[in-house]
Design an enzyme around this catalytic site. Structure first.
Site, PDB file in Angstrom:
ATOM      1  N   PHE A  88       0.847  -1.159  -0.136  1.00  0.00           N
ATOM      2  CA  PHE A  88       0.065   0.041   0.020  1.00  0.00           C
ATOM      3  C   PHE A  88       0.969   1.292   0.113  1.00  0.00           C
ATOM      4  O   PHE A  88       1.893   1.190   0.377  1.00  0.00           O
ATOM      5  CB  PHE A  88      -1.125  -0.032   1.210  1.00  0.00           C
ATOM      6  CG  PHE A  88      -2.000   1.317   1.490  1.00  0.00           C
ATOM      7  CD1 PHE A  88      -2.944   1.308   0.248  1.00  0.00           C
ATOM      8  CD2 PHE A  88      -1.815   2.046   2.188  1.00  0.00           C
ATOM      9  CE1 PHE A  88      -3.881   2.272   0.532  1.00  0.00           C
ATOM     10  CE2 PHE A  88      -2.642   3.149   2.163  1.00  0.00           C
ATOM     11  CZ  PHE A  88      -3.619   3.273   1.274  1.00  0.00           C
ATOM     12  N   ASP A 159       6.652  -2.636   8.597  1.00  0.00           N
ATOM     13  CA  ASP A 159       5.509  -2.155   8.320  1.00  0.00           C
ATOM     14  C   ASP A 159       4.540  -3.088   8.897  1.00  0.00           C
ATOM     15  O   ASP A 159       4.356  -4.268   7.823  1.00  0.00           O
ATOM     16  CB  ASP A 159       5.362  -1.599   6.839  1.00  0.00           C
ATOM     17  CG  ASP A 159       3.918  -1.036   6.648  1.00  0.00           C
ATOM     18  OD1 ASP A 159       2.900  -1.391   7.195  1.00  0.00           O
ATOM     19  OD2 ASP A 159       3.795  -0.599   5.587  1.00  0.00           O
ATOM     20  N   HIS A 162      -0.525  -5.321   8.544  1.00  0.00           N
ATOM     21  CA  HIS A 162      -1.497  -6.414   8.402  1.00  0.00           C
ATOM     22  C   HIS A 162      -1.041  -7.320   9.343  1.00  0.00           C
ATOM     23  O   HIS A 162      -1.100  -8.610   9.185  1.00  0.00           O
ATOM     24  CB  HIS A 162      -1.003  -6.934   6.966  1.00  0.00           C
ATOM     25  CG  HIS A 162      -0.976  -6.173   5.773  1.00  0.00           C
ATOM     26  ND1 HIS A 162      -0.481  -6.507   4.470  1.00  0.00           N
ATOM     27  CD2 HIS A 162      -1.554  -4.834   5.564  1.00  0.00           C
ATOM     28  CE1 HIS A 162      -0.956  -5.417   3.614  1.00  0.00           C
ATOM     29  NE2 HIS A 162      -1.463  -4.373   4.272  1.00  0.00           N
ATOM     30  N   GLN A 185      -7.294   1.168  10.595  1.00  0.00           N
ATOM     31  CA  GLN A 185      -8.014   1.546   9.463  1.00  0.00           C
ATOM     32  C   GLN A 185      -9.281   0.637   9.623  1.00  0.00           C
ATOM     33  O   GLN A 185      -9.146  -0.607   9.825  1.00  0.00           O
ATOM     34  CB  GLN A 185      -7.431   1.919   8.240  1.00  0.00           C
ATOM     35  CG  GLN A 185      -8.081   2.346   6.925  1.00  0.00           C
ATOM     36  CD  GLN A 185      -8.736   0.931   6.360  1.00  0.00           C
ATOM     37  OE1 GLN A 185      -8.201  -0.032   6.571  1.00  0.00           O
ATOM     38  NE2 GLN A 185      -9.748   1.083   5.588  1.00  0.00           N
ATOM     39  N   LYS A 188      -8.700  -3.106   8.701  1.00  0.00           N
ATOM     40  CA  LYS A 188      -7.408  -3.785   9.251  1.00  0.00           C
ATOM     41  C   LYS A 188      -8.012  -4.785  10.408  1.00  0.00           C
ATOM     42  O   LYS A 188      -9.184  -4.826  10.584  1.00  0.00           O
ATOM     43  CB  LYS A 188      -6.452  -2.958   9.784  1.00  0.00           C
ATOM     44  CG  LYS A 188      -5.865  -1.957   8.833  1.00  0.00           C
ATOM     45  CD  LYS A 188      -4.891  -2.761   7.973  1.00  0.00           C
ATOM     46  CE  LYS A 188      -4.618  -2.213   6.511  1.00  0.00           C
ATOM     47  NZ  LYS A 188      -3.902  -0.792   6.286  1.00  0.00           N
ATOM     48  N   ARG A 217       5.643  18.738  22.445  1.00  0.00           N
ATOM     49  CA  ARG A 217       5.341  18.929  23.850  1.00  0.00           C
ATOM     50  C   ARG A 217       5.543  17.830  24.958  1.00  0.00           C
ATOM     51  O   ARG A 217       4.883  16.805  24.658  1.00  0.00           O
ATOM     52  CB  ARG A 217       3.943  19.456  24.069  1.00  0.00           C
ATOM     53  CG  ARG A 217       3.577  20.574  23.768  1.00  0.00           C
ATOM     54  CD  ARG A 217       2.042  21.189  24.041  1.00  0.00           C
ATOM     55  NE  ARG A 217       2.066  21.957  25.200  1.00  0.00           N
ATOM     56  CZ  ARG A 217       1.032  22.438  25.659  1.00  0.00           C
ATOM     57  NH1 ARG A 217      -0.270  22.211  24.882  1.00  0.00           N
ATOM     58  NH2 ARG A 217       0.768  22.812  26.796  1.00  0.00           N
ATOM     59  N   TYR A 224       4.019  25.569  27.386  1.00  0.00           N
ATOM     60  CA  TYR A 224       4.102  25.574  25.900  1.00  0.00           C
ATOM     61  C   TYR A 224       5.697  25.259  25.355  1.00  0.00           C
ATOM     62  O   TYR A 224       6.214  26.184  24.446  1.00  0.00           O
ATOM     63  CB  TYR A 224       3.635  26.968  25.109  1.00  0.00           C
ATOM     64  CG  TYR A 224       2.156  26.950  25.615  1.00  0.00           C
ATOM     65  CD1 TYR A 224       1.413  26.142  24.684  1.00  0.00           C
ATOM     66  CD2 TYR A 224       1.553  27.503  26.563  1.00  0.00           C
ATOM     67  CE1 TYR A 224      -0.168  25.906  25.041  1.00  0.00           C
ATOM     68  CE2 TYR A 224       0.040  27.186  26.812  1.00  0.00           C
ATOM     69  CZ  TYR A 224      -0.733  26.494  25.956  1.00  0.00           C
ATOM     70  OH  TYR A 224      -1.936  26.300  26.151  1.00  0.00           O
ATOM     71  N   ARG A 234      -1.837  12.875  17.593  1.00  0.00           N
ATOM     72  CA  ARG A 234      -2.475  11.819  18.952  1.00  0.00           C
ATOM     73  C   ARG A 234      -3.940  11.113  18.471  1.00  0.00           C
ATOM     74  O   ARG A 234      -4.474  11.806  17.850  1.00  0.00           O
ATOM     75  CB  ARG A 234      -2.585  13.170  19.991  1.00  0.00           C
ATOM     76  CG  ARG A 234      -1.408  13.832  20.490  1.00  0.00           C
ATOM     77  CD  ARG A 234      -1.853  14.674  21.984  1.00  0.00           C
ATOM     78  NE  ARG A 234      -2.664  15.553  21.479  1.00  0.00           N
ATOM     79  CZ  ARG A 234      -2.551  16.859  21.111  1.00  0.00           C
ATOM     80  NH1 ARG A 234      -1.084  17.200  21.235  1.00  0.00           N
ATOM     81  NH2 ARG A 234      -3.433  17.638  20.865  1.00  0.00           N
TER      82      ARG A 234
HETATM   83  C1  LIG Z   1      -3.292   0.151   5.728  1.00  0.00           C
HETATM   84  C2  LIG Z   1      -1.864   0.266   5.461  1.00  0.00           C
HETATM   85  C3  LIG Z   1      -0.967   1.401   5.674  1.00  0.00           C
HETATM   86  C4  LIG Z   1      -1.609   2.635   6.307  1.00  0.00           C
HETATM   87  O1  LIG Z   1      -2.667   2.854   7.284  1.00  0.00           O
HETATM   88  P1  LIG Z   1      -3.687   3.792   7.378  1.00  0.00           P
HETATM   89  O2  LIG Z   1      -4.147   3.564   8.848  1.00  0.00           O
HETATM   90  O3  LIG Z   1      -4.494   3.493   6.230  1.00  0.00           O
HETATM   91  O4  LIG Z   1      -3.038   5.175   7.114  1.00  0.00           O
HETATM   92  C5  LIG Z   1       0.521   1.157   5.806  1.00  0.00           C
HETATM   93  N1  LIG Z   1       0.945   0.084   5.372  1.00  0.00           N
HETATM   94  C6  LIG Z   1       0.242  -0.567   4.842  1.00  0.00           C
HETATM   95  C7  LIG Z   1       0.911  -1.980   4.275  1.00  0.00           C
HETATM   96  C8  LIG Z   1      -1.193  -0.903   4.878  1.00  0.00           C
HETATM   97  O5  LIG Z   1      -1.863  -1.736   4.315  1.00  0.00           O
END
Ligand SMILES: *Cc1c(COP(=O)(O)O)cnc(C)c1O
Length: 385
Positions: A88, A159, A162, A185, A188, A217, A224, A234
């Site tokens: 992605f 990453d 998944h 997301q 997921k 911060r 501040y 956040r």
């Molecule tokens: C879904 C996804 C992301 C990004 O996640 P979001 O929450 O949609 O920003 C990053 N890397 C991979 C491989 C993904 O499938």
């Protein structure tokens, strides 16, 4: 073609009283952001513990999780980040937003995960991070990547968008010694609609990331003080409350998908012309974010028709990711000094997978054994039609 179609699969996302009471709990707290609230802090502790990590930082989404992680690892203008070309787009976009160059490399034709030899060949003195993607829950070859990155003195960032709950040779994502970024997301494996998290192997990088994700911060700042660059990444209290409930469902769902995928894969493999995603047995717990398979030699028009036909017959199917170097967005910021053709030439496997791969939503793998047979029967029928 027959009128064979699959009965309805479980809905996604799944929710119940745990999510409901979590939302009310967050509401009635009277503090809806993490400062002063309890849900984000508690979710971070629970998510870290679940993955065998000491520190988790909850953020707004998975793209931002990668961005924060990359920033903490020293990625910025003048640096390069090696990413699989089949992923992605956020894997490269996050690096590019920081002003770095994303260098796409080839993947393994069987697992669709980054090819360690291609990674080794792409390392330069500007490389700061290597970012494997655990495609659909299948770990990239972490042993080879650990060795390549430690020999080269560059960081490894998983990453893990998944890979909630995945294990590599009995080790959980947070026990592998590297930083890992997750997405929550809507599609997921656990979700609050949007959301993300980063696991850090040490307190120092977690504390740096905390500053980056909160406009610089410190946690208890009343003056501040903005001690570093960054932005507002956040997570809010409602999302964290939902994610605590979602985390409690994950093991049960993984157990079902781990039962269903071997059956579905064996049935798909019997269909002429269909090749299911392979499995590196060292990835000994796979949460199965997608059910992926290739149809080598299929044209893009035909693949589109097949996917549409599967959807029409009740199977949530998708055309797989486009090679990132074949997306306009990739070229608009921080791409390497190469042409599409040059990158394509050194990514022969991505050229095939991005053209012939189809995936099914993981809710199909929460269906019954009977439904696995139905998926295979429908696909065989569609391909014969
Ligand atoms: C879904 C996804 C992301 C990004 O996640 P979001 O929450 O949609 O920003 C990053 N890397 C991979 C491989 C993904 O499938």
């Amino acid at each position: 073609m027959s009128d064979l179609s699959a009965p309805e699969f479980p809905e996604w996302p799944q929710f119940g009283d745990e999510e409901r009471t979590g939302l009310i709990r967050a509401l009635e707290q009277g503090q809806w952001w993490r400062v002063g609230g309890n849900e984000v802090d508690t979710f971070e502790a629970e998510f870290a513990a679940y993955h065998g990590s000491s520190h988790a930082l909850a953020v707004t989404n998975g793209t931002h999780a990668l961005e924060v992680a990359l920033e903490v690892l020293g990625v910025g203008p003048g640096t390069e980040v090696i990413v699989p070309a089949f992923t992605f787009i956020s894997s490269s976009l996050a690096a590019q937003r920081l002003g770095a160059v994303a260098v796409p490399v080839d993947v393994d034709l069987d697992t669709y995960c980054v090819d360690p030899d291609a990674v080794a060949a792409a390392i330069t003195d500007r490389t700061r991070v290597v970012m494997p993607v655990h495609m659909a829950g299948q770990f990239a070859d972490m042993d080879a990547l650990d060795k390549i990155t430690s020999d080269a003195g560059v960081a490894l960032l998983q990453d893990a968008a998944h890979a909630h709950g995945a294990q590599w040779q009995g080790k959980r994502v947070g026990e592998l010694g590297s930083v890992a970024a997750f997405s929550f997301q809507n599609g997921k494996l656990m979700t609050a609609g949007e959301g993300g998290a980063v696991l850090f192997p040490d307190e120092e990088s977690y504390e740096k990331a905390f500053l980056v994700h909160s406009c610089g911060r410190p946690r208890t700042d009343r003056d501040y003080l903005h001690r570093t660059t960054g932005s507002n990444y956040r997570m809010n209290e409602f999302s964290a409350a939902v994610l605590r409930a979602q985390l409690s469902r994950l093991d049960g769902q993984i157990a079902v998908r781990e039962q269903r995928w071997p059956l579905l894969a064996s049935l798909l493999a019997e269909i002429p012309g269909v090749v299911p995603q392979g499995r590196d047995p060292r990835g000994d717990r796979n949460p199965h974010y997608m059910a992926m398979f290739r149809i080598p030699g299929i044209t893009s028009e035909r693949r589109r028709v097949v996917v549409d036909e599967l959807i029409a017959r009740g199977i949530p199917a998708f055309v797989a990711f486009r090679a990132i170097y074949r997306c306009d967005g990739f070229w608009l910021a921080g791409a390497p000094d190469e042409t599409v053709e040059q990158i394509a030439e050194r990514c022969p496997n991505v050229e095939q997978i991005h053209a012939d791969c189809v995936w099914l939503h993981h809710r199909t793998l929460l269906g019954t054994e009977e439904q696995m047979h139905q998926i295979a029967a429908v696909l065989a029928d569609v391909l014969a039609g």
